[in-house]
Write a protein that holds these residues in place. Structure first.
Motif, short mmCIF file in Angstrom:
data_model
loop_
_atom_site.label_atom_id
_atom_site.label_comp_id
_atom_site.label_asym_id
_atom_site.label_seq_id
_atom_site.Cartn_x
_atom_site.Cartn_y
_atom_site.Cartn_z
N ILE A 31 0.86 -1.19 0.00
CA ILE A 31 0.00 0.00 0.00
C ILE A 31 0.89 1.24 0.00
O ILE A 31 1.62 1.48 0.96
N PRO A 32 0.84 2.06 -1.07
CA PRO A 32 1.75 3.21 -1.17
C PRO A 32 1.50 4.30 -0.14
O PRO A 32 2.36 5.16 0.05
N THR A 33 0.37 4.28 0.57
CA THR A 33 0.09 5.29 1.58
C THR A 33 0.60 4.89 2.97
O THR A 33 0.32 5.59 3.95
N VAL A 34 1.33 3.79 3.05
CA VAL A 34 1.88 3.32 4.32
C VAL A 34 3.39 3.19 4.17
O VAL A 34 3.87 2.41 3.35
N ASP A 35 4.14 3.98 4.96
CA ASP A 35 5.60 3.95 4.90
C ASP A 35 6.20 2.85 5.76
O ASP A 35 7.18 2.21 5.37
N ALA A 36 5.65 2.65 6.96
CA ALA A 36 6.22 1.67 7.89
C ALA A 36 5.14 1.19 8.85
O ALA A 36 4.24 1.95 9.22
N VAL A 37 5.26 -0.07 9.24
CA VAL A 37 4.36 -0.68 10.21
C VAL A 37 5.21 -1.49 11.18
O VAL A 37 6.09 -2.24 10.76
N GLU A 38 4.95 -1.31 12.45
CA GLU A 38 5.63 -2.11 13.48
C GLU A 38 4.59 -2.66 14.44
O GLU A 38 3.91 -1.90 15.14
N ARG A 39 4.43 -3.98 14.43
CA ARG A 39 3.54 -4.62 15.41
C ARG A 39 4.20 -4.52 16.77
O ARG A 39 5.38 -4.82 16.93
N LEU A 40 3.46 -4.11 17.78
CA LEU A 40 3.99 -3.96 19.13
C LEU A 40 3.66 -5.16 20.01
O LEU A 40 4.02 -5.18 21.18
N ASP A 41 2.96 -6.15 19.43
CA ASP A 41 2.58 -7.37 20.14
C ASP A 41 2.83 -8.55 19.21
O ASP A 41 2.75 -8.41 17.99
N ALA A 42 3.10 -9.72 19.78
CA ALA A 42 3.30 -10.93 18.98
C ALA A 42 1.96 -11.57 18.63
O ALA A 42 0.95 -11.30 19.28
N GLY A 43 1.97 -12.39 17.59
CA GLY A 43 0.79 -13.16 17.24
C GLY A 43 -0.13 -12.42 16.28
O GLY A 43 0.14 -11.29 15.88
N PRO A 44 -1.23 -13.08 15.91
CA PRO A 44 -2.17 -12.46 14.98
C PRO A 44 -2.88 -11.28 15.64
O PRO A 44 -2.89 -11.14 16.86
#
Length: 142
Positions: A31-44
């Motif tokens: 998705i070009p409108t998202v530069d970075a994503v960091e999950r702060l929790d493990a799992g789904p």
């Protein structure tokens, strides 16, 4: 409460659309409108899961999942001083495959001013995100 809603029909089964949608860690490559994503929790993704999202021209935000129906929908919220943004993502069966609806509402004492400043950008982002998820889900390798 200011907000918007955008729906697209996707020529892919709901399970495939859902898989693309909840794979938030891959959003920056899809998705070009998202530069970075960091999950702060493990799992789904689950109620209470937190994800840090960076988007062009918007402040970095931590989104917390507030509702989730596996395979169907998830809602998450992000708050900053005076503003809470709630975003919902819904996948439903459709005669052509699936329907994806993305909706966003803004609340809080500063929501009116914030919405005036970001409304057109947010609308473009939501439309781009729906189209991008659609394109990935319609690809056989999704």
């Amino acid at each position: 409460m200011p907000g918007l809603q955008h729906s697209v029909t996707i020529a892919a089964p709901p399970a495939r659309v859902w898989a693309v949608l909840v794979d938030v860690e891959r959003w920056p490559e899809r998705i070009p409108t998202v530069d970075a994503v960091e999950r702060l929790d493990a799992g789904p993704l689950a109620v209470g899961s937190r994800t840090r999202v960076q988007q062009p021209r918007l402040p970095e935000a931590v989104w917390t999942v507030t509702g989730l129906v596996d395979g169907v929908s998830f809602t998450w919220e992000s708050s900053s001083p005076g503003v809470t943004v709630t975003a919902s993502h819904v996948v439903e069966p459709h005669a052509a495959g699936s329907s994806l609806t993305l909706a966003l509402t803004v609340s809080g004492p500063m929501s009116g001013v914030g919405w005036l400043m970001t409304r057109s950008l947010t609308r473009r982002y939501v439309e781009t995100e729906a189209a991008s998820i659609s394109a990935v889900a319609e690809t056989a390798g999704a």
